[in-house]
Design a protein around this motif. Structure first.
Motif, PDB file in Angstrom:
ATOM      1  N   LEU A 125     -47.282  41.327  44.905  1.00  0.00           N
ATOM      2  CA  LEU A 125     -48.696  41.570  45.217  1.00  0.00           C
ATOM      3  C   LEU A 125     -49.247  42.720  44.380  1.00  0.00           C
ATOM      4  O   LEU A 125     -50.398  42.679  43.933  1.00  0.00           O
ATOM      5  CB  LEU A 125     -48.853  41.879  46.707  1.00  0.00           C
ATOM      6  N   LEU A 126     -48.425  43.745  44.159  1.00  0.00           N
ATOM      7  CA  LEU A 126     -48.842  44.878  43.328  1.00  0.00           C
ATOM      8  C   LEU A 126     -49.096  44.414  41.900  1.00  0.00           C
ATOM      9  O   LEU A 126     -50.097  44.812  41.277  1.00  0.00           O
ATOM     10  CB  LEU A 126     -47.775  45.968  43.351  1.00  0.00           C
ATOM     11  N   ALA A 127     -48.209  43.589  41.366  1.00  0.00           N
ATOM     12  CA  ALA A 127     -48.393  43.080  40.006  1.00  0.00           C
ATOM     13  C   ALA A 127     -49.673  42.251  39.897  1.00  0.00           C
ATOM     14  O   ALA A 127     -50.408  42.336  38.903  1.00  0.00           O
ATOM     15  CB  ALA A 127     -47.177  42.252  39.596  1.00  0.00           C
ATOM     16  N   GLU A 128     -49.959  41.470  40.926  1.00  0.00           N
ATOM     17  CA  GLU A 128     -51.185  40.674  40.924  1.00  0.00           C
ATOM     18  C   GLU A 128     -52.415  41.573  40.967  1.00  0.00           C
ATOM     19  O   GLU A 128     -53.405  41.341  40.258  1.00  0.00           O
ATOM     20  CB  GLU A 128     -51.180  39.722  42.115  1.00  0.00           C
ATOM     21  N   GLN A 129     -52.347  42.626  41.783  1.00  0.00           N
ATOM     22  CA  GLN A 129     -53.451  43.580  41.860  1.00  0.00           C
ATOM     23  C   GLN A 129     -53.672  44.262  40.507  1.00  0.00           C
ATOM     24  O   GLN A 129     -54.806  44.431  40.046  1.00  0.00           O
ATOM     25  CB  GLN A 129     -53.161  44.625  42.944  1.00  0.00           C
ATOM     26  N   ALA A 130     -52.562  44.658  39.863  1.00  0.00           N
ATOM     27  CA  ALA A 130     -52.666  45.303  38.559  1.00  0.00           C
ATOM     28  C   ALA A 130     -53.251  44.352  37.517  1.00  0.00           C
ATOM     29  O   ALA A 130     -54.062  44.765  36.670  1.00  0.00           O
ATOM     30  CB  ALA A 130     -51.283  45.787  38.116  1.00  0.00           C
ATOM     31  N   TYR A 131     -52.867  43.092  37.574  1.00  0.00           N
ATOM     32  CA  TYR A 131     -53.393  42.086  36.647  1.00  0.00           C
ATOM     33  C   TYR A 131     -54.907  41.964  36.811  1.00  0.00           C
ATOM     34  O   TYR A 131     -55.654  41.894  35.820  1.00  0.00           O
ATOM     35  CB  TYR A 131     -52.689  40.755  36.900  1.00  0.00           C
ATOM     36  N   ARG A 132     -55.393  41.940  38.058  1.00  0.00           N
ATOM     37  CA  ARG A 132     -56.830  41.841  38.299  1.00  0.00           C
ATOM     38  C   ARG A 132     -57.569  43.071  37.782  1.00  0.00           C
ATOM     39  O   ARG A 132     -58.713  42.974  37.329  1.00  0.00           O
ATOM     40  CB  ARG A 132     -57.104  41.654  39.794  1.00  0.00           C
ATOM     41  N   ARG A 133     -56.915  44.216  37.847  1.00  0.00           N
ATOM     42  CA  ARG A 133     -57.546  45.456  37.371  1.00  0.00           C
ATOM     43  C   ARG A 133     -57.448  45.617  35.859  1.00  0.00           C
ATOM     44  O   ARG A 133     -58.041  46.517  35.289  1.00  0.00           O
ATOM     45  CB  ARG A 133     -56.871  46.664  38.030  1.00  0.00           C
ATOM     46  N   GLY A 134     -56.652  44.791  35.212  1.00  0.00           N
ATOM     47  CA  GLY A 134     -56.498  44.897  33.775  1.00  0.00           C
ATOM     48  C   GLY A 134     -55.364  45.778  33.324  1.00  0.00           C
ATOM     49  O   GLY A 134     -55.223  46.035  32.120  1.00  0.00           O
ATOM     50  N   CYS A 135     -54.516  46.257  34.243  1.00  0.00           N
ATOM     51  CA  CYS A 135     -53.368  47.091  33.886  1.00  0.00           C
ATOM     52  C   CYS A 135     -52.313  46.238  33.170  1.00  0.00           C
ATOM     53  O   CYS A 135     -52.101  45.076  33.519  1.00  0.00           O
ATOM     54  CB  CYS A 135     -52.717  47.699  35.127  1.00  0.00           C
ATOM     55  N   THR A 136     -51.656  46.834  32.205  1.00  0.00           N
ATOM     56  CA  THR A 136     -50.489  46.201  31.607  1.00  0.00           C
ATOM     57  C   THR A 136     -49.309  46.352  32.558  1.00  0.00           C
ATOM     58  O   THR A 136     -49.068  47.444  33.085  1.00  0.00           O
ATOM     59  CB  THR A 136     -50.152  46.855  30.258  1.00  0.00           C
ATOM     60  N   VAL A 137     -48.573  45.272  32.795  1.00  0.00           N
ATOM     61  CA  VAL A 137     -47.472  45.278  33.753  1.00  0.00           C
ATOM     62  C   VAL A 137     -46.170  44.926  33.041  1.00  0.00           C
ATOM     63  O   VAL A 137     -46.094  43.910  32.350  1.00  0.00           O
ATOM     64  CB  VAL A 137     -47.702  44.281  34.907  1.00  0.00           C
ATOM     65  N   VAL A 138     -45.165  45.776  33.202  1.00  0.00           N
ATOM     66  CA  VAL A 138     -43.818  45.494  32.701  1.00  0.00           C
ATOM     67  C   VAL A 138     -42.846  45.738  33.839  1.00  0.00           C
ATOM     68  O   VAL A 138     -42.883  46.804  34.474  1.00  0.00           O
ATOM     69  CB  VAL A 138     -43.452  46.379  31.490  1.00  0.00           C
ATOM     70  N   ALA A 139     -41.991  44.776  34.128  1.00  0.00           N
ATOM     71  CA  ALA A 139     -41.042  44.884  35.241  1.00  0.00           C
ATOM     72  C   ALA A 139     -39.620  44.699  34.742  1.00  0.00           C
ATOM     73  O   ALA A 139     -39.371  43.970  33.773  1.00  0.00           O
ATOM     74  CB  ALA A 139     -41.353  43.850  36.316  1.00  0.00           C
TER      75      ALA A 139
END
Length: 377
Positions: free
Chosen positions: A125-139
């Motif tokens: 859910l955090l990754a999805e939230q970050a995607y909506r905000r435009g944050c780059t996500v690396v896990a």
């Protein structure tokens, strides 16, 4: 109480090590090499970033994730603020944990997710939230995990977590184990090297793996206590309250991780503070009930029925060899002036990451030895 005789009995240590903690510590170097390879295969080395992120956000559960965030913050320094997103929830179970981005996070920020589990729906859910905000996500997450399926290729980039070379050890303790820390940290170091926040090129990560291997040889169960820095430190911490005083940017996270792993693996309390602030903040402890000479009653009283009393022991941790401006002399003077024993630990010459790796390896091995040799009073 610590059964010091167990420290020099490798077979007995092996029997006591039902959770394969020593194996996890010894495999740290191998995990770095595997993790670096996974990062390269995921394409991190080919990234062409447009600039540095404004801030780095780090999320994940447990001791490993907090250690990753702390270490990245120390290594990044002033290059960018590093903020750990602390989980909330009614229990530490994967399904109960939730993470939320701070209100200011947006498209110029980088979200790093580090988990040895990967089943936490809150991280997806955090990754999805970050995607909506435009944050780059690396896990970094296990190969076959719900988080990887939820994030990879849609909401961000996922690097497979490096597995233990000879099979996973006890899942209940792996999150606090040194192998797990390096499996999560190494790909993120490779990424942050590409974006210019830390210096961790492939050749530097190989040096880290080599330093971890050499330190594991020095600290292994077959090496006698008198020449084994981890066993020596474990023996010195017997029946003591460790006051972990650190000096240097990298030593601070090492001290905090040491305290966390002593608590989680060995059930032992420890306090940590950075020099020179450690002197006023912990100084009163050296003169109070935890002082080495504290004994308000008759020295000759019968103590047979009494439990052991914790006495303070100062552990000085530096991330570089002694020299230059240092609070070490004042720290020694304060401790010895209160009859408090002092242990000192500093790395051999080398780069910042190598020094960090050596300190982490010695303290992780020491925590494991404390855990294995401790017995109830």
């Amino acid at each position: 109480m610590l059964d010091e005789s167990l420290l020099d009995a490798p077979e007995a240590l092996a029997r006591a090590d039902r959770r394969d903690l020593l194996r996890g510590a010894a495999e740290a170097g191998a995990r770095v090499r595997t993790a670096a390879r996974h990062a390269a295969e995921a394409g991190i080395g080919n990234l062409a970033p447009e600039g540095r992120p404004r801030a780095v956000l780090v999320a994940g559960p447990g001791t490993a994730a907090s250690g990753v965030a702390d270490l990245i913050g120390a290594l990044a320094g002033a290059a960018a603020p590093v903020v750990r997103i602390h989980p909330t929830g009614v229990a530490p179970a994967p399904g109960a944990l939730r993470w939320a981005l701070p209100g200011w996070a947006g498209s110029v920020d980088l979200l790093l997710i580090a988990t040895a589990d990967g089943s936490e729906p809150g991280l997806a859910l955090l990754a999805e939230q970050a995607y909506r905000r435009g944050c780059t996500v690396v896990a970094v997450a296990p190969t076959r995990s719900p988080l990887r399926e939820a994030v990879d290729g849609v909401h961000g980039l996922v690097v497979p977590m490096a597995a233990a070379p000879h099979g996973e050890y006890d899942a209940e303790t792996s999150a606090a184990g040194p192998g797990t820390l390096w499996a999560l940290l190494t790909p993120l170091l490779a990424l942050l090297d590409r974006v210019g926040l830390v210096t961790a090129p492939p050749e530097e990560l190989e040096k880290v793996a080599d330093r971890l291997d050499r330190t594991a040889e020095r600290c292994g169960p077959a090496i006698a206590t008198y020449s084994n820095p981890a066993k020596t430190l474990a023996a010195e911490l017997a029946d003591s309250l460790p006051l972990l005083w650190t000096e240097g940017d990298a030593a601070g996270p090492v001290g905090r991780r040491f305290a966390a792993v002593l608590s989680e693996l060995a059930g032992r309390p420890a306090l940590t503070a950075e020099l020179p602030e450690a002197l006023p903040s912990h100084g009163t402890l050296l003169a109070g009930d935890f002082a080495a000479g504290a004994d308000p009653d008759d020295f000759f009283r019968d103590r047979v029925e009494e439990g052991e009393t914790l006495r303070a022991r100062v552990v000085l941790l530096r991330d570089r060899p002694t020299g230059g401006l240092s609070a070490y002399p004042a720290a020694r003077e304060l401790a010895l002036g209160h009859d408090t024993p002092v242990s000192e630990l500093e790395p051999e010459q080398g780069g910042e990451l190598e020094a960090l790796a050596e300190l982490l390896a010695i303290t992780d091995f020491a925590a494991v030895y404390v855990a294995l040799a401790s017995r109830p009073t």
